[in-house]
Design a protein around this motif. Structure first.
Motif, PDB file in Angstrom:
ATOM      1  N   LYS A  44       0.825  -1.216   0.000  1.00 35.92           N
ATOM      2  CA  LYS A  44       0.000   0.000   0.000  1.00 35.92           C
ATOM      3  C   LYS A  44       0.861   1.269   0.000  1.00 35.92           C
ATOM      4  O   LYS A  44       0.533   2.249  -0.670  1.00 35.92           O
ATOM      5  CB  LYS A  44      -0.914  -0.009   1.226  1.00 35.92           C
ATOM      6  CG  LYS A  44      -1.795   1.192   1.363  1.00 35.92           C
ATOM      7  CD  LYS A  44      -2.692   1.071   2.584  1.00 35.92           C
ATOM      8  CE  LYS A  44      -3.581   2.287   2.760  1.00 35.92           C
ATOM      9  NZ  LYS A  44      -4.476   2.132   3.921  1.00 35.92           N
ATOM     10  N   TYR A  45       1.962   1.240   0.745  1.00 37.51           N
ATOM     11  CA  TYR A  45       2.777   2.443   0.910  1.00 37.51           C
ATOM     12  C   TYR A  45       4.065   2.422   0.088  1.00 37.51           C
ATOM     13  O   TYR A  45       5.009   3.135   0.398  1.00 37.51           O
ATOM     14  CB  TYR A  45       3.094   2.658   2.399  1.00 37.51           C
ATOM     15  CG  TYR A  45       1.856   3.009   3.187  1.00 37.51           C
ATOM     16  CD1 TYR A  45       1.216   4.231   2.993  1.00 37.51           C
ATOM     17  CD2 TYR A  45       1.308   2.113   4.089  1.00 37.51           C
ATOM     18  CE1 TYR A  45       0.068   4.557   3.690  1.00 37.51           C
ATOM     19  CE2 TYR A  45       0.159   2.423   4.793  1.00 37.51           C
ATOM     20  CZ  TYR A  45      -0.448   3.651   4.595  1.00 37.51           C
ATOM     21  OH  TYR A  45      -1.586   3.968   5.285  1.00 37.51           O
ATOM     22  N   GLN A  46       4.098   1.656  -0.988  1.00 37.50           N
ATOM     23  CA  GLN A  46       5.294   1.572  -1.819  1.00 37.50           C
ATOM     24  C   GLN A  46       5.739   2.914  -2.379  1.00 37.50           C
ATOM     25  O   GLN A  46       6.914   3.142  -2.576  1.00 37.50           O
ATOM     26  CB  GLN A  46       5.051   0.626  -3.000  1.00 37.50           C
ATOM     27  CG  GLN A  46       5.508  -0.764  -2.721  1.00 37.50           C
ATOM     28  CD  GLN A  46       5.392  -1.620  -3.953  1.00 37.50           C
ATOM     29  OE1 GLN A  46       4.311  -1.806  -4.474  1.00 37.50           O
ATOM     30  NE2 GLN A  46       6.503  -2.140  -4.406  1.00 37.50           N
ATOM     31  N   LYS A  47       4.823   3.806  -2.654  1.00 37.78           N
ATOM     32  CA  LYS A  47       5.161   5.062  -3.332  1.00 37.78           C
ATOM     33  C   LYS A  47       5.331   6.238  -2.366  1.00 37.78           C
ATOM     34  O   LYS A  47       5.597   7.344  -2.778  1.00 37.78           O
ATOM     35  CB  LYS A  47       4.088   5.380  -4.361  1.00 37.78           C
ATOM     36  CG  LYS A  47       3.883   4.247  -5.352  1.00 37.78           C
ATOM     37  CD  LYS A  47       3.819   4.729  -6.754  1.00 37.78           C
ATOM     38  CE  LYS A  47       3.489   3.685  -7.760  1.00 37.78           C
ATOM     39  NZ  LYS A  47       4.303   2.527  -7.819  1.00 37.78           N
ATOM     40  N   LEU A  51       6.871   6.116   4.768  1.00 38.23           N
ATOM     41  CA  LEU A  51       6.075   4.927   5.072  1.00 38.23           C
ATOM     42  C   LEU A  51       6.567   3.715   4.296  1.00 38.23           C
ATOM     43  O   LEU A  51       6.518   2.590   4.791  1.00 38.23           O
ATOM     44  CB  LEU A  51       4.597   5.185   4.796  1.00 38.23           C
ATOM     45  CG  LEU A  51       3.924   6.161   5.770  1.00 38.23           C
ATOM     46  CD1 LEU A  51       2.515   6.494   5.311  1.00 38.23           C
ATOM     47  CD2 LEU A  51       3.922   5.605   7.180  1.00 38.23           C
ATOM     48  N   ASN A  52       7.079   3.933   3.086  1.00 39.46           N
ATOM     49  CA  ASN A  52       7.667   2.843   2.300  1.00 39.46           C
ATOM     50  C   ASN A  52       8.844   2.228   3.048  1.00 39.46           C
ATOM     51  O   ASN A  52       8.933   1.008   3.221  1.00 39.46           O
ATOM     52  CB  ASN A  52       8.104   3.363   0.937  1.00 39.46           C
ATOM     53  CG  ASN A  52       8.773   2.306   0.094  1.00 39.46           C
ATOM     54  OD1 ASN A  52       8.550   1.122   0.252  1.00 39.46           O
ATOM     55  ND2 ASN A  52       9.622   2.748  -0.815  1.00 39.46           N
ATOM     56  N   ILE A  53       9.738   3.061   3.532  1.00 38.04           N
ATOM     57  CA  ILE A  53      10.911   2.579   4.264  1.00 38.04           C
ATOM     58  C   ILE A  53      10.480   1.866   5.543  1.00 38.04           C
ATOM     59  O   ILE A  53      10.961   0.781   5.858  1.00 38.04           O
ATOM     60  CB  ILE A  53      11.881   3.745   4.565  1.00 38.04           C
ATOM     61  CG1 ILE A  53      12.473   4.285   3.258  1.00 38.04           C
ATOM     62  CG2 ILE A  53      12.982   3.316   5.531  1.00 38.04           C
ATOM     63  CD1 ILE A  53      13.174   5.617   3.392  1.00 38.04           C
ATOM     64  N   PHE A  54       9.568   2.465   6.282  1.00 39.76           N
ATOM     65  CA  PHE A  54       9.092   1.869   7.534  1.00 39.76           C
ATOM     66  C   PHE A  54       8.491   0.484   7.297  1.00 39.76           C
ATOM     67  O   PHE A  54       8.880  -0.491   7.937  1.00 39.76           O
ATOM     68  CB  PHE A  54       8.062   2.786   8.208  1.00 39.76           C
ATOM     69  CG  PHE A  54       7.388   2.135   9.388  1.00 39.76           C
ATOM     70  CD1 PHE A  54       8.050   2.020  10.595  1.00 39.76           C
ATOM     71  CD2 PHE A  54       6.107   1.615   9.261  1.00 39.76           C
ATOM     72  CE1 PHE A  54       7.438   1.400  11.682  1.00 39.76           C
ATOM     73  CE2 PHE A  54       5.488   0.995  10.344  1.00 39.76           C
ATOM     74  CZ  PHE A  54       6.161   0.882  11.554  1.00 39.76           C
ATOM     75  N   VAL A  58       9.696  -3.336   8.486  1.00 38.05           N
ATOM     76  CA  VAL A  58       8.827  -4.227   9.258  1.00 38.05           C
ATOM     77  C   VAL A  58       8.641  -5.540   8.493  1.00 38.05           C
ATOM     78  O   VAL A  58       8.740  -6.631   9.070  1.00 38.05           O
ATOM     79  CB  VAL A  58       7.464  -3.559   9.552  1.00 38.05           C
ATOM     80  CG1 VAL A  58       6.489  -4.535  10.173  1.00 38.05           C
ATOM     81  CG2 VAL A  58       7.653  -2.339  10.442  1.00 38.05           C
ATOM     82  N   LEU A  59       8.394  -5.441   7.194  1.00 36.49           N
ATOM     83  CA  LEU A  59       8.221  -6.639   6.377  1.00 36.49           C
ATOM     84  C   LEU A  59       9.482  -7.508   6.413  1.00 36.49           C
ATOM     85  O   LEU A  59       9.393  -8.733   6.576  1.00 36.49           O
ATOM     86  CB  LEU A  59       7.886  -6.266   4.933  1.00 36.49           C
ATOM     87  CG  LEU A  59       7.708  -7.444   3.968  1.00 36.49           C
ATOM     88  CD1 LEU A  59       6.493  -8.285   4.347  1.00 36.49           C
ATOM     89  CD2 LEU A  59       7.564  -6.928   2.536  1.00 36.49           C
ATOM     90  N   ARG A  60      10.632  -6.900   6.297  1.00 36.70           N
ATOM     91  CA  ARG A  60      11.892  -7.664   6.314  1.00 36.70           C
ATOM     92  C   ARG A  60      12.035  -8.436   7.622  1.00 36.70           C
ATOM     93  O   ARG A  60      12.443  -9.597   7.633  1.00 36.70           O
ATOM     94  CB  ARG A  60      13.080  -6.721   6.095  1.00 36.70           C
ATOM     95  CG  ARG A  60      14.388  -7.444   6.014  1.00 36.70           C
ATOM     96  CD  ARG A  60      14.427  -8.317   4.768  1.00 36.70           C
ATOM     97  NE  ARG A  60      15.651  -9.096   4.765  1.00 36.70           N
ATOM     98  CZ  ARG A  60      15.747 -10.330   4.334  1.00 36.70           C
ATOM     99  NH1 ARG A  60      14.701 -10.945   3.824  1.00 36.70           N
ATOM    100  NH2 ARG A  60      16.880 -10.964   4.373  1.00 36.70           N
ATOM    101  N   HIS A  61      11.706  -7.788   8.732  1.00 36.54           N
ATOM    102  CA  HIS A  61      11.767  -8.459  10.035  1.00 36.54           C
ATOM    103  C   HIS A  61      10.883  -9.707  10.037  1.00 36.54           C
ATOM    104  O   HIS A  61      11.313 -10.780  10.473  1.00 36.54           O
ATOM    105  CB  HIS A  61      11.326  -7.491  11.144  1.00 36.54           C
ATOM    106  CG  HIS A  61      11.123  -8.162  12.462  1.00 36.54           C
ATOM    107  ND1 HIS A  61      12.171  -8.517  13.282  1.00 36.54           N
ATOM    108  CD2 HIS A  61       9.989  -8.560  13.089  1.00 36.54           C
ATOM    109  CE1 HIS A  61      11.694  -9.107  14.366  1.00 36.54           C
ATOM    110  NE2 HIS A  61      10.370  -9.137  14.280  1.00 36.54           N
ATOM    111  N   TYR A  62       9.657  -9.578   9.532  1.00 30.93           N
ATOM    112  CA  TYR A  62       8.727 -10.706   9.568  1.00 30.93           C
ATOM    113  C   TYR A  62       9.016 -11.740   8.472  1.00 30.93           C
ATOM    114  O   TYR A  62       8.665 -12.901   8.626  1.00 30.93           O
ATOM    115  CB  TYR A  62       7.277 -10.226   9.550  1.00 30.93           C
ATOM    116  CG  TYR A  62       6.916  -9.660  10.903  1.00 30.93           C
ATOM    117  CD1 TYR A  62       6.718 -10.505  11.986  1.00 30.93           C
ATOM    118  CD2 TYR A  62       6.831  -8.292  11.110  1.00 30.93           C
ATOM    119  CE1 TYR A  62       6.433 -10.007  13.240  1.00 30.93           C
ATOM    120  CE2 TYR A  62       6.547  -7.781  12.362  1.00 30.93           C
ATOM    121  CZ  TYR A  62       6.350  -8.643  13.423  1.00 30.93           C
ATOM    122  OH  TYR A  62       6.068  -8.154  14.675  1.00 30.93           O
TER     123      TYR A  62
END
Length: 184
Positions: A44-47, A51-54, A58-62
């Motif tokens: 959703k926040y790719q652009k 928020l993209n970086i955040f 978070v995604l990388r952690h999970y």
């Protein structure tokens, strides 16, 4: 149904209920649903820069915690369902349709040479069983069931069951009946 968010449509597949944001958060105790939620937020926040970086962090952690290697660049239709927690690899150039189920141990990968160089395109209502492998620029049609431990490196027509290694195609009109539940 068009007024519901893609996250609500993903979670509907699990619970057969339209959930509020609070109810979705409560369901995130399930690792599969939690990862899908994080993935969708990263998409959703790719652009949006911050928020993209955040969300990517978070995604990388999970990804590391749960063993799901799926990236926000991967195009995934609504009603995405991860059947079990465990190792899963999907190439970021892969395209996955609506109402698809993917079990643990699945690899959907890119082929770097030969006639099928590229990444898969997977249609709507596809069920992919445990430890199946789909590689190359192949097209998987709609209403396809890929049996666990199958190796697919060729196009599969709609309304088919694929099984084995080397895989065989069995035309079946109702291939995913009973496998793809609670469609959105």
């Amino acid at each position: 149904m068009s007024g519901y968010s893609i996250i609500q449509k993903d979670f509907y597949r699990e619970s057969e209920q339209w959930l509020s944001t609070i109810q979705i958060w409560k369901k995130c105790i399930n690792p599969n649903l939690h990862f899908v939620y994080i993935l969708r937020m990263a998409q959703k926040y790719q652009k949006k820069t911050f928020l993209n970086i955040f969300w990517k962090m978070v995604l990388r952690h999970y990804q590391i915690k749960y063993g799901f290697q799926i990236y926000p660049e991967t195009k995934i239709g609504e009603g995405f369902y991860l059947g079990h927690w465990g190792s899963l690899v999907i190439n970021p150039d892969t395209i996955i349709g609506k109402n698809c189920n993917i079990a643990q141990g699945v690899t959907i990968g890119q082929q770097n040479r030969g006639k099928n160089e590229g990444s898969p395109v997977i249609g709507d209502e596809v069920w992919i069983g445990a430890n199946a492998v789909i590689v190359g620029a192949v097209t998987i049609g709609n209403n396809v069931l890929i049996v666990p431990n199958s190796y697919v490196n060729f196009d599969v027509p709609s309304n088919s069951v694929v099984l084995g290694n080397p895989a065989k195609i069995i035309p079946t009109a109702n291939a995913t009946d009973g496998y793809i539940n609670r469609k959105v």
